[in-house]
Scaffold this active site. Structure first.
Site, mmCIF file in Angstrom:
data_model
loop_
_atom_site.group_PDB
_atom_site.id
_atom_site.type_symbol
_atom_site.label_atom_id
_atom_site.label_comp_id
_atom_site.label_asym_id
_atom_site.label_seq_id
_atom_site.Cartn_x
_atom_site.Cartn_y
_atom_site.Cartn_z
ATOM 1 N N GLY A 116 59.340 139.419 32.492
ATOM 2 C CA GLY A 116 60.762 139.527 32.747
ATOM 3 C C GLY A 116 61.463 139.536 31.193
ATOM 4 O O GLY A 116 60.979 138.673 30.292
ATOM 5 N N GLN A 119 68.581 137.924 25.628
ATOM 6 C CA GLN A 119 67.236 137.414 24.860
ATOM 7 C C GLN A 119 67.037 138.418 23.541
ATOM 8 O O GLN A 119 66.390 137.944 22.897
ATOM 9 C CB GLN A 119 65.955 137.581 25.787
ATOM 10 C CG GLN A 119 66.026 136.391 26.863
ATOM 11 C CD GLN A 119 64.641 136.100 27.627
ATOM 12 O OE1 GLN A 119 64.613 137.079 28.459
ATOM 13 N NE2 GLN A 119 63.914 135.370 27.206
ATOM 14 N N CYS A 164 58.766 131.371 29.094
ATOM 15 C CA CYS A 164 59.828 132.204 28.703
ATOM 16 C C CYS A 164 59.616 132.770 27.477
ATOM 17 O O CYS A 164 59.275 131.930 26.535
ATOM 18 C CB CYS A 164 61.192 131.370 28.509
ATOM 19 S SG CYS A 164 62.569 132.305 28.042
ATOM 20 N N LEU A 165 59.848 133.926 27.187
ATOM 21 C CA LEU A 165 59.646 134.760 25.835
ATOM 22 C C LEU A 165 60.445 134.175 24.798
ATOM 23 O O LEU A 165 60.291 134.021 23.375
ATOM 24 C CB LEU A 165 59.820 136.011 25.830
ATOM 25 C CG LEU A 165 58.989 136.910 26.808
ATOM 26 C CD1 LEU A 165 59.217 138.322 26.663
ATOM 27 C CD2 LEU A 165 57.575 136.686 26.282
ATOM 28 N N HIS A 168 64.945 133.773 37.326
ATOM 29 C CA HIS A 168 64.750 133.258 35.863
ATOM 30 C C HIS A 168 65.550 134.079 35.157
ATOM 31 O O HIS A 168 66.386 133.523 34.308
ATOM 32 C CB HIS A 168 63.278 133.088 35.589
ATOM 33 C CG HIS A 168 63.061 132.679 34.171
ATOM 34 N ND1 HIS A 168 62.018 131.794 33.695
ATOM 35 C CD2 HIS A 168 63.523 133.388 32.862
ATOM 36 C CE1 HIS A 168 62.099 131.814 32.403
ATOM 37 N NE2 HIS A 168 62.580 132.798 31.900
ATOM 38 N N GLU A 169 65.521 135.226 35.240
ATOM 39 C CA GLU A 169 66.323 136.348 34.307
ATOM 40 C C GLU A 169 67.654 136.128 34.485
ATOM 41 O O GLU A 169 68.499 136.252 33.762
ATOM 42 C CB GLU A 169 65.908 137.715 34.756
ATOM 43 C CG GLU A 169 64.250 137.859 34.245
ATOM 44 C CD GLU A 169 63.658 137.473 33.039
ATOM 45 O OE1 GLU A 169 64.548 137.221 32.088
ATOM 46 O OE2 GLU A 169 62.592 136.770 32.937
ATOM 47 N N HIS A 173 69.337 133.317 32.830
ATOM 48 C CA HIS A 173 69.584 133.670 31.473
ATOM 49 C C HIS A 173 71.142 134.324 31.245
ATOM 50 O O HIS A 173 71.520 133.987 30.240
ATOM 51 C CB HIS A 173 68.759 134.849 30.925
ATOM 52 C CG HIS A 173 67.274 134.159 30.332
ATOM 53 N ND1 HIS A 173 67.255 133.410 29.289
ATOM 54 C CD2 HIS A 173 66.181 134.460 30.959
ATOM 55 C CE1 HIS A 173 65.841 133.059 28.958
ATOM 56 N NE2 HIS A 173 65.243 133.714 29.632
HETATM 57 NI NI NI Z 1 63.144 133.564 30.048
#
Ligand code: NI
Length: 170
Positions: A46, A51, A95-96, A137-138, A141
């Protein structure tokens, strides 16, 4: 399509609230496609627009390709809103934007999300398990919230100390 640089903590843009998209036009579609390419390249499941430094309410998820090598089927949602939520699920998340760190987070196990799809059409999606986790989660963000904001203050302070040490060493 382009692979975009992914911001990592403690970049301040990750803590900001993103603005809604008024229309999913070609520019937003380009953003969605670039986000998908960036997500697949990073082997993520995701990605949210902030991000990649774009503070707009756009997310991309694909929970099967990175894990099972299934055909790429990115789900794009602009202005996602959770309209129904129930149950509990605990998942070890990463998480990236927070490399090399994982922690268990409890979220809703069943959700319904509404928003706009890649063609600017209204979309309603029912999700459970990993897809429900990923969407929550997204969407977090987009509100400047990271999964480490869901863990205990003690765990978070240990993480922040490790992060500071890593930065100091670099
Ligand atoms: Ni994330």
């Amino acid at each position: 399509m382009a692979i975009l640089p992914i911001l990592t903590v403690p970049d301040r843009r990750l803590k900001q609230v993103s603005q809604p998209v008024t229309l999913v036009d070609d520019a937003v579609r380009q953003l969605m496609d670039d986000m998908a390419e960036t997500m697949y390249h990073a082997i993520g499941i995701g990605l949210a627009a902030p991000q990649v430094g774009v503070l707009r309410r756009v997310i991309c998820c694909d929970v099967t390709h990175a894990q099972n090598g299934d055909e790429k089927k990115p789900v794009f949602i602009a202005n996602p809103v959770i309209v129904h939520q129930e149950g509990d699920i605990c998942w070890k998340e990463g998480c990236l934007s927070i490399p090399e760190y994982h922690a268990e987070v409890t979220r809703y196990s069943h959700i319904v999300v509404q928003g706009l799809d890649r063609d600017n059409q209204p979309l309603e999606l029912k999700a459970t398990e990993l897809m429900a986790v990923c969407l929550q989660h997204e969407i977090d963000h987009l509100n400047g919230k990271l999964f480490i904001d869901h863990i205990s203050a003690l765990k978070r302070s240990i993480f922040m100390k490790k992060l500071k040490k890593k930065k100091d060493e670099a």
